[in-house]
Design a protein around this motif. Structure first.
Motif, mmCIF file in Angstrom:
data_model
loop_
_atom_site.group_PDB
_atom_site.id
_atom_site.type_symbol
_atom_site.label_atom_id
_atom_site.label_comp_id
_atom_site.label_asym_id
_atom_site.label_seq_id
_atom_site.Cartn_x
_atom_site.Cartn_y
_atom_site.Cartn_z
ATOM 1 N N PRO A 36 0.820 -1.219 0.000
ATOM 2 C CA PRO A 36 0.000 0.000 0.000
ATOM 3 C C PRO A 36 0.849 1.262 0.000
ATOM 4 C CG PRO A 36 0.076 -0.970 2.205
ATOM 5 C CD PRO A 36 0.752 -1.951 1.281
ATOM 6 N N PRO B 40 1.397 4.827 1.462
ATOM 7 C CA PRO B 40 0.959 5.657 2.594
ATOM 8 C C PRO B 40 0.166 6.859 2.090
ATOM 9 C CG PRO B 40 3.247 5.002 2.875
ATOM 10 C CD PRO B 40 2.859 4.590 1.487
ATOM 11 N N SER B 41 -0.895 7.203 2.805
ATOM 12 C CA SER B 41 -1.810 8.236 2.311
ATOM 13 C C SER B 41 -1.112 9.570 2.071
ATOM 14 C CB SER B 41 -2.971 8.419 3.290
ATOM 15 O OG SER B 41 -2.493 8.770 4.579
ATOM 16 N N ALA B 42 -0.185 9.946 2.955
ATOM 17 C CA ALA B 42 0.513 11.221 2.780
ATOM 18 C C ALA B 42 1.386 11.207 1.530
ATOM 19 C CB ALA B 42 1.357 11.534 4.007
ATOM 20 N N GLN C 234 0.771 9.248 -1.116
ATOM 21 C CA GLN C 234 -0.197 9.235 -2.213
ATOM 22 C C GLN C 234 -0.606 10.651 -2.592
ATOM 23 O OE1 GLN C 234 -1.920 6.382 -3.754
ATOM 24 N NE2 GLN C 234 -2.650 7.959 -5.154
ATOM 25 N N GLU C 235 -0.855 11.472 -1.583
ATOM 26 C CA GLU C 235 -1.302 12.835 -1.821
ATOM 27 C C GLU C 235 -0.184 13.712 -2.380
ATOM 28 O OE1 GLU C 235 -3.172 16.635 0.666
ATOM 29 O OE2 GLU C 235 -3.104 14.640 1.578
ATOM 30 N N GLY D 149 0.696 12.597 -5.994
ATOM 31 C CA GLY D 149 -0.442 12.323 -6.853
ATOM 32 C C GLY D 149 -0.731 13.486 -7.770
ATOM 33 N N HIS E 282 4.490 4.877 -6.781
ATOM 34 C CA HIS E 282 3.335 5.687 -7.171
ATOM 35 C C HIS E 282 3.071 5.561 -8.671
ATOM 36 C CE1 HIS E 282 0.329 8.738 -7.090
ATOM 37 N NE2 HIS E 282 0.616 9.127 -5.870
ATOM 38 N N HIS F 201 10.556 8.336 3.263
ATOM 39 C CA HIS F 201 9.163 7.928 3.086
ATOM 40 C C HIS F 201 8.928 6.457 3.411
ATOM 41 C CE1 HIS F 201 8.536 11.760 1.282
ATOM 42 N NE2 HIS F 201 9.019 11.476 0.086
ATOM 43 N N THR G 257 2.650 15.272 9.534
ATOM 44 C CA THR G 257 1.598 14.655 8.720
ATOM 45 C C THR G 257 1.899 13.210 8.346
ATOM 46 O OG1 THR G 257 2.595 15.413 6.646
ATOM 47 C CG2 THR G 257 0.988 16.892 7.711
#
Length: 279
Positions: A11, A13-15, A17-18, A21, A107, A157, A205
Motif C-alpha cells: 500500500p 501511505p496516504s501522505a 499518495q497525496e 499524486g 506511485h 518515506h 503529517t
C-alpha cells in the motif's frame, strides 16, 4: 521470479499518495527541473541571488554526488529506488556509463510522468532505460539482478527500513554496491523524533518518517550488507536549501525549520554506502 510475478501489492501511505499524486511536487518551482531533492549546493554561490538554473544544477549535483560513490559504473546494471520522474536515471546513463538503469517507484502516477518525461530516451534507448512499479519493501525483481542500487531522497518515506534493506541485499549481486542519501536523525535520541514533528509539517503529517542513522545502518547490516559507511553532507545541503526557500517562504514559517533542525542537531543529511559481500 519474474518482475510480473513479484508485482507489488504494497500500500501507498496516504501522505505519500497525496504528495506525489495530482499535486505533482515536480511541477512546483520549489523542485525546478523535476529531480525532487533538496540539492547539493557545493560550488554554488549562496551570497548571490539564486536562479532556477542554480536550483536545477543543485539537484543534478546531488545525483552526481550519489552516483560517483558507486564507481566503477561503466557497463553495469543499476536500480534506482524511488525514481520519481526518472530524470536522475538519465543522468546515470549519460554521464556514468551504465549499461541499463531501472527506475522503480511505488506511485503509478509518478511512473506515468516518468514515461512521458523520458519518452525520447525510451524511444532511442529502449534496452537501457526501464521503469517499474514497486515498493522499496517489496521489489519486483529477481535475486542478484543488479550491480548497483541507489536511492536519492526517498528513504524518509519508507515505513520499514528492515524490509527495504533485505530487498536491497536480495536484488544486488555479490560484490554489488548500494548508496542511500536522505535526511535522518543523526543518533538514537528518541527525543529528536518528537522534536521533528514540532518543527516540520512533513513529519507531523506522516509524509516523512523520522528514521535514525542507527536504525538504517543496523538494518543494512542485519540484511547481510557490509562495509556500511555514513557521511554527513549537511553542510552542502541545508544552507543552500534554506537560501532557495527564502525566496518563497518567510523566516519563521515551517519549511525554514529544516536549517534550524540541522543547526540544533535534530536532523542531518547523509550519504550511506554498503556492499553485498562476495560469495
Amino acid at each position: 521470479m519474474t518482475e510480473s510475478s513479484r508485482a507489488t501489492q504494497h500500500p501507498i501511505p496516504s501522505a505519500v499518495q497525496e504528495a506525489y499524486g495530482p499535486s505533482d511536487l515536480s511541477s512546483m518551482p520549489l523542485f525546478a527541473g523535476g529531480f525532487i531533492n533538496f540539492g547539493y549546493w557545493q560550488g554554488i554561490d549562496l551570497d548571490q541571488p539564486l536562479t532556477e538554473r542554480d536550483r536545477i544544477s543543485s539537484q543534478q549535483a546531488m545525483y552526481r554526488h550519489v552516483l560517483s560513490t558507486l564507481a566503477p559504473t561503466e557497463g553495469l546494471r543499476a536500480l534506482e529506488v524511488g525514481c520519481g520522474l526518472g530524470v536522475g536515471g538519465v543522468v546515470a546513463l549519460k554521464e556514468f556509463g551504465f549499461a541499463h538503469v531501472t527506475g522503480m517507484d511505488i506511485h503509478p502516477q509518478q511512473l506515468k510522468r516518468a514515461q512521458q518525461a523520458n519518452s525520447d530516451v525510451l524511444a532511442r534507448q529502449p534496452e537501457q532505460l526501464h521503469f517499474a512499479h514497486g515498493a522499496a519493501e517489496d521489489m519486483p525483481f529477481d535475486d542478484a539482478e543488479f550491480d548497483r542500487l541507489y536511492c536519492v531522497e526517498a528513504a524518509q518515506h519508507f515505513r520499514d527500513l528492515g524490509a527495504f534493506a533485505r530487498e536491497a541485499a536480495r536484488v544486488l549481486r555479490p560484490d554489488g554496491r548500494a548508496v542511500i542519501t536522505s535526511f535522518f536523525v543523526p543518533d538514537a535520541d528518541q527525543a529528536r523524533v518528537g522534536r521533528l514533528s514540532e518543527l516540520l509539517e512533513t513529519f507531523a503529517t506522516g509524509l516523512d518518517v523520522a528514521h535514525t542513522i542507527p536504525q538504517l545502518t543496523s538494518s543494512l547490516e542485519r540484511a547481510g550488507l557490509t562495509k556500511v559507511r555514513v557521511t554527513s553532507i549537511g553542510a552542502s545541503v541545508w544552507p543552500g536549501w534554506d537560501r532557495w526557500l527564502a525566496g518563497m517562504w518567510k523566516p519563521g514559517t515551517w519549511p525554514r525549520n529544516f536549517l534550524r533542525a540541522y543547526q540544533e542537531g535534530t536532523l542531518d543529511y547523509f550519504t550511506v554506502t554498503a556492499e553485498r559481500p562476495a560469495v
